[in-house]
Write a protein that holds these residues in place. Structure first.
Motif, PDB file in Angstrom:
ATOM      1  N   LYS A 164      74.483  48.336   8.844  1.00 32.94           N
ATOM      2  CA  LYS A 164      74.621  48.853  10.215  1.00 32.94           C
ATOM      3  C   LYS A 164      75.472  50.112  10.123  1.00 32.94           C
ATOM      4  CE  LYS A 164      73.635  44.527  12.450  1.00 32.94           C
ATOM      5  NZ  LYS A 164      73.988  43.536  13.420  1.00 32.94           N
ATOM      6  N   THR A 165      76.673  50.109  10.662  1.00 32.94           N
ATOM      7  CA  THR A 165      77.524  51.302  10.574  1.00 32.94           C
ATOM      8  C   THR A 165      78.746  51.084   9.688  1.00 32.94           C
ATOM      9  OG1 THR A 165      78.708  50.656  12.581  1.00 32.94           O
ATOM     10  CG2 THR A 165      76.818  52.140  12.852  1.00 32.94           C
ATOM     11  N   LYS A 166      78.839  49.916   9.058  1.00 27.43           N
ATOM     12  CA  LYS A 166      80.001  49.595   8.225  1.00 27.43           C
ATOM     13  C   LYS A 166      79.762  50.031   6.778  1.00 27.43           C
ATOM     14  CE  LYS A 166      83.000  45.877   6.741  1.00 27.43           C
ATOM     15  NZ  LYS A 166      83.266  44.452   6.711  1.00 27.43           N
ATOM     16  N   VAL A 167      80.710  50.788   6.229  1.00 27.06           N
ATOM     17  CA  VAL A 167      80.623  51.236   4.840  1.00 27.06           C
ATOM     18  C   VAL A 167      80.998  50.071   3.934  1.00 27.06           C
ATOM     19  CG1 VAL A 167      81.528  52.817   3.102  1.00 27.06           C
ATOM     20  CG2 VAL A 167      81.170  53.618   5.456  1.00 27.06           C
ATOM     21  N   PHE A 168      80.087  49.716   3.008  1.00 30.05           N
ATOM     22  CA  PHE A 168      80.357  48.642   2.057  1.00 30.05           C
ATOM     23  C   PHE A 168      80.762  49.191   0.696  1.00 30.05           C
ATOM     24  CE2 PHE A 168      78.916  45.657   5.055  1.00 30.05           C
ATOM     25  CZ  PHE A 168      79.318  44.415   4.612  1.00 30.05           C
ATOM     26  N   ASP A 169      80.117  50.240   0.247  1.00 27.36           N
ATOM     27  CA  ASP A 169      80.440  50.831  -1.050  1.00 27.36           C
ATOM     28  C   ASP A 169      80.539  52.334  -0.881  1.00 27.36           C
ATOM     29  OD1 ASP A 169      80.273  48.345  -2.336  1.00 27.36           O
ATOM     30  OD2 ASP A 169      78.141  48.600  -2.736  1.00 27.36           O
ATOM     31  N   GLU A 170      81.353  52.962  -1.737  1.00 24.38           N
ATOM     32  CA  GLU A 170      81.514  54.408  -1.697  1.00 24.38           C
ATOM     33  C   GLU A 170      81.678  54.916  -3.117  1.00 24.38           C
ATOM     34  OE1 GLU A 170      84.188  57.557   0.764  1.00 24.38           O
ATOM     35  OE2 GLU A 170      85.286  55.894  -0.142  1.00 24.38           O
ATOM     36  N   ILE A 171      81.050  56.044  -3.411  1.00 20.46           N
ATOM     37  CA  ILE A 171      81.230  56.712  -4.699  1.00 20.46           C
ATOM     38  C   ILE A 171      81.445  58.196  -4.414  1.00 20.46           C
ATOM     39  CG2 ILE A 171      78.745  56.943  -5.086  1.00 20.46           C
ATOM     40  CD1 ILE A 171      79.361  56.563  -8.105  1.00 20.46           C
ATOM     41  N   VAL A 172      82.439  58.787  -5.100  1.00 18.80           N
ATOM     42  CA  VAL A 172      82.808  60.177  -4.868  1.00 18.80           C
ATOM     43  C   VAL A 172      82.920  60.883  -6.213  1.00 18.80           C
ATOM     44  CG1 VAL A 172      84.574  61.726  -3.907  1.00 18.80           C
ATOM     45  CG2 VAL A 172      84.105  59.535  -2.800  1.00 18.80           C
ATOM     46  N   GLY A 173      82.363  62.087  -6.304  1.00 17.12           N
ATOM     47  CA  GLY A 173      82.455  62.879  -7.519  1.00 17.12           C
ATOM     48  C   GLY A 173      82.018  64.306  -7.251  1.00 17.12           C
ATOM     49  N   ASP A 174      82.023  65.132  -8.293  1.00 19.44           N
ATOM     50  CA  ASP A 174      81.556  66.505  -8.142  1.00 19.44           C
ATOM     51  C   ASP A 174      80.034  66.536  -7.989  1.00 19.44           C
ATOM     52  OD1 ASP A 174      84.160  67.472  -8.428  1.00 19.44           O
ATOM     53  OD2 ASP A 174      83.938  67.719 -10.600  1.00 19.44           O
ATOM     54  N   LYS A 175      79.356  65.618  -8.685  1.00 15.14           N
ATOM     55  CA  LYS A 175      77.900  65.566  -8.649  1.00 15.14           C
ATOM     56  C   LYS A 175      77.465  64.109  -8.702  1.00 15.14           C
ATOM     57  CE  LYS A 175      74.791  68.458 -10.690  1.00 15.14           C
ATOM     58  NZ  LYS A 175      74.178  69.192 -11.822  1.00 15.14           N
ATOM     59  N   ILE A 176      76.509  63.743  -7.844  1.00 14.10           N
ATOM     60  CA  ILE A 176      75.959  62.382  -7.822  1.00 14.10           C
ATOM     61  C   ILE A 176      74.442  62.475  -7.897  1.00 14.10           C
ATOM     62  CG2 ILE A 176      75.702  60.242  -6.504  1.00 14.10           C
ATOM     63  CD1 ILE A 176      78.394  60.929  -5.139  1.00 14.10           C
ATOM     64  N   TYR A 177      73.870  61.723  -8.815  1.00 10.39           N
ATOM     65  CA  TYR A 177      72.414  61.612  -8.923  1.00 10.39           C
ATOM     66  C   TYR A 177      72.026  60.251  -8.358  1.00 10.39           C
ATOM     67  CZ  TYR A 177      67.748  61.123 -10.891  1.00 10.39           C
ATOM     68  OH  TYR A 177      66.395  60.920 -11.045  1.00 10.39           O
ATOM     69  N   TYR A 178      71.121  60.247  -7.385  1.00 13.74           N
ATOM     70  CA  TYR A 178      70.666  59.022  -6.727  1.00 13.74           C
ATOM     71  C   TYR A 178      69.192  58.820  -7.010  1.00 13.74           C
ATOM     72  CZ  TYR A 178      69.027  56.115  -2.819  1.00 13.74           C
ATOM     73  OH  TYR A 178      68.423  55.150  -2.056  1.00 13.74           O
ATOM     74  N   ASP A 179      68.849  57.721  -7.662  1.00 13.96           N
ATOM     75  CA  ASP A 179      67.466  57.339  -7.937  1.00 13.96           C
ATOM     76  C   ASP A 179      67.059  56.315  -6.885  1.00 13.96           C
ATOM     77  OD1 ASP A 179      65.135  56.017  -8.871  1.00 13.96           O
ATOM     78  OD2 ASP A 179      65.662  56.453 -10.949  1.00 13.96           O
ATOM     79  N   ALA A 180      66.219  56.720  -5.937  1.00 12.20           N
ATOM     80  CA  ALA A 180      65.837  55.841  -4.829  1.00 12.20           C
ATOM     81  C   ALA A 180      64.952  54.686  -5.279  1.00 12.20           C
ATOM     82  CB  ALA A 180      65.130  56.643  -3.739  1.00 12.20           C
ATOM     83  N   ILE A 181      64.195  54.855  -6.340  1.00 13.12           N
ATOM     84  CA  ILE A 181      63.316  53.783  -6.819  1.00 13.12           C
ATOM     85  C   ILE A 181      64.129  52.690  -7.514  1.00 13.12           C
ATOM     86  CG2 ILE A 181      61.410  53.186  -8.363  1.00 13.12           C
ATOM     87  CD1 ILE A 181      60.338  56.048  -7.857  1.00 13.12           C
ATOM     88  N   ALA A 182      64.974  53.094  -8.452  1.00 11.89           N
ATOM     89  CA  ALA A 182      65.786  52.122  -9.198  1.00 11.89           C
ATOM     90  C   ALA A 182      67.026  51.700  -8.419  1.00 11.89           C
ATOM     91  CB  ALA A 182      66.201  52.709 -10.546  1.00 11.89           C
ATOM     92  N   GLU A 183      67.363  52.449  -7.385  1.00  6.83           N
ATOM     93  CA  GLU A 183      68.553  52.199  -6.561  1.00  6.83           C
ATOM     94  C   GLU A 183      69.815  52.242  -7.426  1.00  6.83           C
ATOM     95  OE1 GLU A 183      70.105  52.088  -2.907  1.00  6.83           O
ATOM     96  OE2 GLU A 183      67.991  52.075  -3.335  1.00  6.83           O
ATOM     97  N   THR A 184      69.938  53.342  -8.186  1.00  2.00           N
ATOM     98  CA  THR A 184      71.112  53.539  -9.032  1.00  2.00           C
ATOM     99  C   THR A 184      71.741  54.889  -8.716  1.00  2.00           C
ATOM    100  OG1 THR A 184      69.788  54.487 -10.825  1.00  2.00           O
ATOM    101  CG2 THR A 184      70.240  52.117 -10.929  1.00  2.00           C
ATOM    102  N   TYR A 185      73.006  55.015  -9.050  1.00  2.00           N
ATOM    103  CA  TYR A 185      73.770  56.232  -8.856  1.00  2.00           C
ATOM    104  C   TYR A 185      74.417  56.598 -10.183  1.00  2.00           C
ATOM    105  CZ  TYR A 185      73.720  54.315  -4.106  1.00  2.00           C
ATOM    106  OH  TYR A 185      73.344  53.770  -2.906  1.00  2.00           O
TER     107      TYR A 185
END
Length: 172
Positions: free
Chosen positions: A129-150
């Motif tokens: 919903k609107t609640k943040v469960f996980d957060e990742i912060v860095g200079d660059k983040i690669y997000y794979d929508a199929i594998a659901e990995t960062y």
């Protein structure tokens, strides 16, 4: 010496949710206040109030360059206005109201790989919903929508916050 920390984070270890499957076959819709198109080179330049929409995925920014490859896949570079961030939000196919949301100076979306690279002050959240469960912060983040990995890299430290998942589906 620049210290680079790489973190591969499978956020959905306890939730096997993927990006909305229905998004995969959807066309990309583009919207902006100003636009120019070159059909010969298959490039599109969008300026001011840029929206890129593919199914449940929405990327917003101030400027975008979109290139269509010979196979018909799009590669979009979406840039933030100075002092602001470009944003990405996509519904996950988990059966609950769950999203991934990202923020950066520049977001590159690759429709062929169904991935996004967030560069410059990059941050990604996993929301229920609107609640943040996980957060990742860095200079660059690669997000794979199929594998659901960062994957995140940073000159200093990659920072992550992971929330417990107990009874999430019953009590989000």
């Amino acid at each position: 010496m620049i210290r680079v920390i790489t973190l591969l984070l499978a956020v959905t270890l306890s939730l096997p949710a993927l990006a909305e499957r229905a998004d995969r076959g959807k066309p990309i819709a583009l919207s902006s206040d100003k636009a120019s198109f070159d059909d010969v080179s298959q490039t599109y330049l969008l300026e001011e109030n840029v929206f890129l929409v593919k199914g449940t995925m929405i990327i917003k920014g101030a400027k975008a360059n979109v290139k269509v490859d010979p196979e018909g896949y799009q590669l979009a570079d979406v840039y933030a206005k100075q002092g602001e961030v470009a944003t990405l939000k996509q519904k996950k196919d988990s059966g609950i109201e769950e999203y991934v949301q990202g923020f950066a100076d520049w977001i590159q979306y690759d429709a062929k790989r169904e991935s996004a690279t967030l560069t410059g002050n990059a941050k990604m959240w996993q929301l229920v919903k609107t609640k943040v469960f996980d957060e990742i912060v860095g200079d660059k983040i690669y997000y794979d929508a199929i594998a659901e990995t960062y994957s995140a890299t940073s000159k200093n430290n990659v920072k992550s916050v992971l929330s417990p998942r107990r009874n999430q589906k019953q009590n989000p």
